[in-house]
Structure formats: C-alpha cells, structure tokens
Write a protein that holds these residues in place. Structure first.
Motif, PDB file in Angstrom:
ATOM      1  N   PRO A  79       0.812  -1.222   0.000  1.00  0.00           N
ATOM      2  CA  PRO A  79       0.000   0.000   0.000  1.00  0.00           C
ATOM      3  C   PRO A  79       0.849   1.278   0.000  1.00  0.00           C
ATOM      4  N   ALA A  80       2.003   1.239   0.664  1.00  0.00           N
ATOM      5  CA  ALA A  80       2.877   2.408   0.670  1.00  0.00           C
ATOM      6  C   ALA A  80       3.432   2.665  -0.732  1.00  0.00           C
ATOM      7  N   LEU A 134      -0.020   8.550   8.320  1.00  0.00           N
ATOM      8  CA  LEU A 134      -0.850   7.755   9.223  1.00  0.00           C
ATOM      9  C   LEU A 134      -0.422   6.288   9.227  1.00  0.00           C
ATOM     10  N   MET A 135      -0.010   5.786   8.062  1.00  0.00           N
ATOM     11  CA  MET A 135       0.533   4.430   8.013  1.00  0.00           C
ATOM     12  C   MET A 135       1.793   4.324   8.874  1.00  0.00           C
ATOM     13  N   SER A 136       2.640   5.329   8.799  1.00  0.00           N
ATOM     14  CA  SER A 136       3.876   5.336   9.593  1.00  0.00           C
ATOM     15  C   SER A 136       3.564   5.356  11.089  1.00  0.00           C
ATOM     16  N   VAL A 137       2.632   6.203  11.480  1.00  0.00           N
ATOM     17  CA  VAL A 137       2.245   6.292  12.887  1.00  0.00           C
ATOM     18  C   VAL A 137       1.658   4.962  13.362  1.00  0.00           C
ATOM     19  N   ALA A 138       0.840   4.337  12.538  1.00  0.00           N
ATOM     20  CA  ALA A 138       0.264   3.034  12.907  1.00  0.00           C
ATOM     21  C   ALA A 138       1.365   1.993  13.083  1.00  0.00           C
ATOM     22  N   SER A 198      -4.371  -1.922   3.174  1.00  0.00           N
ATOM     23  CA  SER A 198      -4.585  -2.495   1.840  1.00  0.00           C
ATOM     24  C   SER A 198      -5.990  -2.200   1.330  1.00  0.00           C
ATOM     25  N   THR A 199      -6.939  -2.140   2.241  1.00  0.00           N
ATOM     26  CA  THR A 199      -8.314  -1.840   1.860  1.00  0.00           C
ATOM     27  C   THR A 199      -8.502  -0.361   1.555  1.00  0.00           C
ATOM     28  N   ILE A 200      -7.858   0.494   2.321  1.00  0.00           N
ATOM     29  CA  ILE A 200      -8.036   1.935   2.166  1.00  0.00           C
ATOM     30  C   ILE A 200      -7.220   2.505   0.999  1.00  0.00           C
TER      31      ILE A 200
END
Length: 161
Positions: free
Chosen positions: A82-83, A124-128, A152-154
């Motif tokens: 996703p990234a 936000l992916m990084s923070v998660a 992957s969904t978003i």
C-alpha cells in the motif's frame, strides 16, 4: 544480499528511483525554459513562463524529503505494497501539479490537495506502524495483520478525487 531481505523493500526502491527520474525531468524543464530565454547561462529572473516552471520545480523539491521519509517509514513499519501504491499515485499527482502549474496556477490546485492527502495517508501508516511496534514491545499485542488489512483496503480509495 539476501533475496528475502531485498523483497521486503524492492517496491519502495522502485518508487524512489522513479521519483529521482521525475526530479531530473523537472530540473531539465527548468533548464530548457531558462535557456530558451537566455543564451547559455542560467539566471533566476526571467519571463513568466520560466518563473512558473522554476516555482513548480521548487515546490516539488520542497515536498520531496517529506515524501521520501513517509514513504519509507510507512513501507518498512506498516506495509510495503500500500505504501508503494500510494507513492506511485503521489508521483502521478506531482506530475499533474507540475504541468498544471506551468499553465494556470489554479490548474495546479487539485494536484496539490491530492498530494497532501497522499502524504497524510503515508504519515498515518507510519504512525500506525510505530504504535504497533510499541504495543508489541510493551504489551505483547501485535496488530500488524489488522493494520495491513486496513491499509490495503483503504489505499485504493486514494484514487477518488
């Protein structure tokens, strides 16, 4: 280098190399525009077409370190696919911004706003990913599969303008 290790970040490397090629393209546009209005020397002051190309290139270069940082953090700490997808979309958006800026400045606004949204998604992916690391470290709870499923969904939703 171990084939498994390379597989963990090969998509991020590809997106990074594509962004380098794009930066070279932007720089060549600035140089070409500069040479068309001056003989053989590069100078900052010039006609409005040169000013637009130069400013668009500067704006893209200013956002580039942030893009690389969140791309790699999101890909390594959260999920590579996703990234990498978001990074590829960001490159298309940055191209749209650059071309739009060369025309009317108002044409670049959608690319700018869309680019901010992609950077926010990568952030936000990084923070998660960081939060998941500390949850595992301190509490033994691993939410990696949930985070990968959600991202992957978003990520296809990034295509919606």
């Amino acid at each position: 280098m171990d084939h498994e290790v390379v597989g963990c970040f090969v998509l991020l490397v590809i997106i990074t190399l594509l962004s380098v090629v794009q930066n070279a393209f932007f720089a060549s546009k600035v140089e070409l525009e500069s040479k068309s209005y001056t003989s053989k020397t590069f100078q900052r002051a010039g006609p409005s077409a040169f000013e637009r190309v130069f400013t668009a290139n500067q704006n893209c270069r200013d956002a580039y370190p942030t893009f690389l940082a969140v791309l790699w953090c999101a890909g390594l700490l959260c999920s590579q696919a996703p990234a990498a997808f978001a990074g590829l979309i960001y490159l298309f958006v940055r191209q749209k911004y650059f071309v739009g800026y060369m025309g009317e400045r108002t044409q670049s606004t959608p690319g700018y706003i869309f680019g901010k949204r992609i950077i926010l998604f990568l952030f936000l992916m990084s923070v998660a990913g960081v939060l998941n690391y500390y949850l595992v470290l301190f509490f033994g709870s691993d939410f990696e599969m949930y985070i990968k499923t959600i991202t992957s969904t978003i990520s296809p939703l990034l295509l919606i303008p």
